[in-house]
Design a protein around this motif. Structure first.
Motif, mmCIF file in Angstrom:
data_model
loop_
_atom_site.group_PDB
_atom_site.id
_atom_site.type_symbol
_atom_site.label_atom_id
_atom_site.label_comp_id
_atom_site.label_asym_id
_atom_site.label_seq_id
_atom_site.Cartn_x
_atom_site.Cartn_y
_atom_site.Cartn_z
ATOM 1 N N VAL A 41 11.622 7.474 10.601
ATOM 2 C CA VAL A 41 10.571 7.160 11.575
ATOM 3 C C VAL A 41 9.454 8.199 11.518
ATOM 4 O O VAL A 41 8.262 7.857 11.504
ATOM 5 C CB VAL A 41 11.160 7.072 13.001
ATOM 6 N N ALA A 42 9.822 9.473 11.491
ATOM 7 C CA ALA A 42 8.815 10.531 11.452
ATOM 8 C C ALA A 42 7.988 10.459 10.176
ATOM 9 O O ALA A 42 6.754 10.539 10.213
ATOM 10 C CB ALA A 42 9.495 11.895 11.577
ATOM 11 N N GLN A 43 8.660 10.293 9.053
ATOM 12 C CA GLN A 43 7.945 10.245 7.781
ATOM 13 C C GLN A 43 7.107 8.965 7.656
ATOM 14 O O GLN A 43 5.994 8.987 7.121
ATOM 15 C CB GLN A 43 8.934 10.341 6.621
ATOM 16 N N ASP A 44 7.634 7.868 8.169
ATOM 17 C CA ASP A 44 6.897 6.611 8.071
ATOM 18 C C ASP A 44 5.658 6.636 8.960
ATOM 19 O O ASP A 44 4.621 6.066 8.606
ATOM 20 C CB ASP A 44 7.797 5.432 8.446
ATOM 21 N N GLU A 103 8.842 15.244 -0.068
ATOM 22 C CA GLU A 103 8.269 14.968 -1.388
ATOM 23 C C GLU A 103 7.954 13.481 -1.593
ATOM 24 O O GLU A 103 6.892 13.123 -2.104
ATOM 25 C CB GLU A 103 9.221 15.445 -2.485
ATOM 26 N N ALA A 104 8.873 12.601 -1.175
ATOM 27 C CA ALA A 104 8.667 11.163 -1.374
ATOM 28 C C ALA A 104 7.472 10.662 -0.581
ATOM 29 O O ALA A 104 6.700 9.814 -1.064
ATOM 30 C CB ALA A 104 9.931 10.395 -0.973
ATOM 31 N N THR A 105 7.303 11.164 0.622
ATOM 32 C CA THR A 105 6.171 10.767 1.452
ATOM 33 C C THR A 105 4.870 11.286 0.872
ATOM 34 O O THR A 105 3.874 10.557 0.780
ATOM 35 C CB THR A 105 6.342 11.304 2.883
ATOM 36 N N ARG A 106 4.857 12.551 0.486
ATOM 37 C CA ARG A 106 3.655 13.153 -0.076
ATOM 38 C C ARG A 106 3.215 12.428 -1.346
ATOM 39 O O ARG A 106 2.026 12.186 -1.546
ATOM 40 C CB ARG A 106 3.911 14.633 -0.356
ATOM 41 N N ALA A 107 4.173 12.072 -2.186
ATOM 42 C CA ALA A 107 3.831 11.374 -3.430
ATOM 43 C C ALA A 107 3.160 10.036 -3.145
ATOM 44 O O ALA A 107 2.159 9.680 -3.792
ATOM 45 C CB ALA A 107 5.090 11.171 -4.270
ATOM 46 N N TYR A 108 3.681 9.311 -2.162
ATOM 47 C CA TYR A 108 3.135 7.991 -1.834
ATOM 48 C C TYR A 108 1.750 8.128 -1.194
ATOM 49 O O TYR A 108 0.796 7.430 -1.561
ATOM 50 C CB TYR A 108 4.095 7.270 -0.887
ATOM 51 N N VAL A 109 1.614 9.055 -0.257
ATOM 52 C CA VAL A 109 0.337 9.272 0.425
ATOM 53 C C VAL A 109 -0.730 9.716 -0.580
ATOM 54 O O VAL A 109 -1.864 9.205 -0.568
ATOM 55 C CB VAL A 109 0.498 10.306 1.552
ATOM 56 N N ASP A 110 -0.380 10.660 -1.448
ATOM 57 C CA ASP A 110 -1.345 11.135 -2.439
ATOM 58 C C ASP A 110 -1.790 10.006 -3.363
ATOM 59 O O ASP A 110 -2.987 9.878 -3.675
ATOM 60 C CB ASP A 110 -0.746 12.269 -3.257
ATOM 61 N N PHE A 111 -0.848 9.191 -3.790
ATOM 62 C CA PHE A 111 -1.170 8.061 -4.660
ATOM 63 C C PHE A 111 -2.150 7.107 -3.969
ATOM 64 O O PHE A 111 -3.163 6.706 -4.556
ATOM 65 C CB PHE A 111 0.119 7.326 -5.040
ATOM 66 N N LEU A 112 -1.866 6.759 -2.715
ATOM 67 C CA LEU A 112 -2.725 5.816 -1.994
ATOM 68 C C LEU A 112 -4.129 6.370 -1.795
ATOM 69 O O LEU A 112 -5.123 5.690 -2.078
ATOM 70 C CB LEU A 112 -2.120 5.499 -0.623
ATOM 71 N N LEU A 113 -4.216 7.591 -1.298
ATOM 72 C CA LEU A 113 -5.528 8.135 -0.947
ATOM 73 C C LEU A 113 -6.342 8.500 -2.186
ATOM 74 O O LEU A 113 -7.569 8.332 -2.199
ATOM 75 C CB LEU A 113 -5.376 9.328 -0.017
ATOM 76 N N GLY A 197 11.591 4.969 -3.713
ATOM 77 C CA GLY A 197 11.823 6.396 -3.545
ATOM 78 C C GLY A 197 11.795 6.830 -2.093
ATOM 79 O O GLY A 197 12.550 7.710 -1.676
ATOM 80 N N PHE A 198 10.942 6.177 -1.312
ATOM 81 C CA PHE A 198 10.833 6.515 0.123
ATOM 82 C C PHE A 198 12.126 6.173 0.854
ATOM 83 O O PHE A 198 12.651 6.977 1.637
ATOM 84 C CB PHE A 198 9.647 5.777 0.722
ATOM 85 N N PHE A 199 12.666 4.976 0.605
ATOM 86 C CA PHE A 199 13.930 4.604 1.239
ATOM 87 C C PHE A 199 15.070 5.500 0.757
ATOM 88 O O PHE A 199 15.920 5.920 1.550
ATOM 89 C CB PHE A 199 14.260 3.132 0.961
ATOM 90 N N ALA A 200 15.083 5.790 -0.543
ATOM 91 C CA ALA A 200 16.160 6.605 -1.110
ATOM 92 C C ALA A 200 16.171 8.016 -0.541
ATOM 93 O O ALA A 200 17.227 8.654 -0.480
ATOM 94 C CB ALA A 200 16.024 6.666 -2.639
ATOM 95 N N ALA A 201 15.008 8.477 -0.098
ATOM 96 C CA ALA A 201 14.914 9.848 0.431
ATOM 97 C C ALA A 201 15.497 9.988 1.829
ATOM 98 O O ALA A 201 15.621 11.110 2.342
ATOM 99 C CB ALA A 201 13.447 10.284 0.449
ATOM 100 N N HIS A 202 15.879 8.852 2.439
ATOM 101 C CA HIS A 202 16.337 8.904 3.834
ATOM 102 C C HIS A 202 17.790 8.478 4.009
ATOM 103 O O HIS A 202 18.176 7.972 5.058
ATOM 104 C CB HIS A 202 15.419 8.042 4.706
#
Length: 203
Positions: A41-44, A103-113, A197-202
């Motif tokens: 929840v926090a990361q999402d 790391e999984a959140t940062r990778a996704y956010v960086d990719f999108l932005l 990767g995001f789901f796997a990280a949780h």
């Protein structure tokens, strides 16, 4: 077949892997540890704030009044999701202020932005569409069977026809603005990989 439908079909392998992932199974069965869900929840919530900003880039690069309406409505949809997360946070005492992205959140956010900042509207939409289509797919798939009460609100949110309508709206914008290029296909695929990767990280 539309481009959006073709891209979803081409990535069905990843959609199936995510649906069968232990995190998603745990949502359906109610067996996912609460601490894992609280972390998610926090990361999402952190991710969704970036997702809204990516929509804002789309709005800035839009080409018509209808695009303005469309992206404004999609931003409103993200804000509704954030309200859901706020409800979880209040219920289970999750601090959404000052979340440090893993790391999984940062990778996704960086990719999108990074994609959004380049200003190619079709490629940005291709990077964003998998999130919406995947969650609508997960919600409908889980709701088709019995769901444990613990996480039933999550399932209900993404199984809702209103969320499906938002996913379809974004797909329509993808079909309108994106070309069937290697970059568009790569962006769609990369977003699906980052979802896994995001789901796997949780868990």
């Amino acid at each position: 077949m539309s481009l959006s439908a073709d891209l979803w079909a081409a990535n069905s392998d990843l959609a199936s892997r995510i649906l069968s992932h232990g995190f998603v199974r745990g949502l359906r069965e109610g067996s996912l540890p609460i601490e894992c869900f609280k972390g998610y929840v926090a990361q999402d919530a952190y991710f969704l704030e970036a997702f809204a900003r990516a929509y804002a880039f789309c709005l800035a690069n839009s080409r018509s009044r209808e695009d303005l309406y469309g992206f404004a409505g999609l931003i409103a949809g993200v804000l509704q999701e954030l309200k859901l997360h706020k409800g979880y946070a209040e219920r289970w005492r999750v601090d959404l202020d000052g979340v440090a992205p893993i790391e999984a959140t940062r990778a996704y956010v960086d990719f999108l932005l990074e994609t959004a900042r380049r200003g190619n509207l079709g490629e940005t939409i291709a990077a964003m569409t998998p999130c919406m289509r995947l969650y609508a797919f997960l919600g409908r798939s889980l709701a088709a069977n019995s769901v444990a009460k613990l996480y039933s609100e999550w399932v209900k949110t993404y199984a809702d026809p209103g969320f499906e309508a938002l996913a379809a709206q974004l797909e329509a914008l993808l079909d309108l603005h994106a070309q069937d290029t290697e970059a568009v296909r790569a962006h769609y695929r990369r977003a699906m990989e980052l979802e896994l990767g995001f789901f796997a990280a949780h868990i």
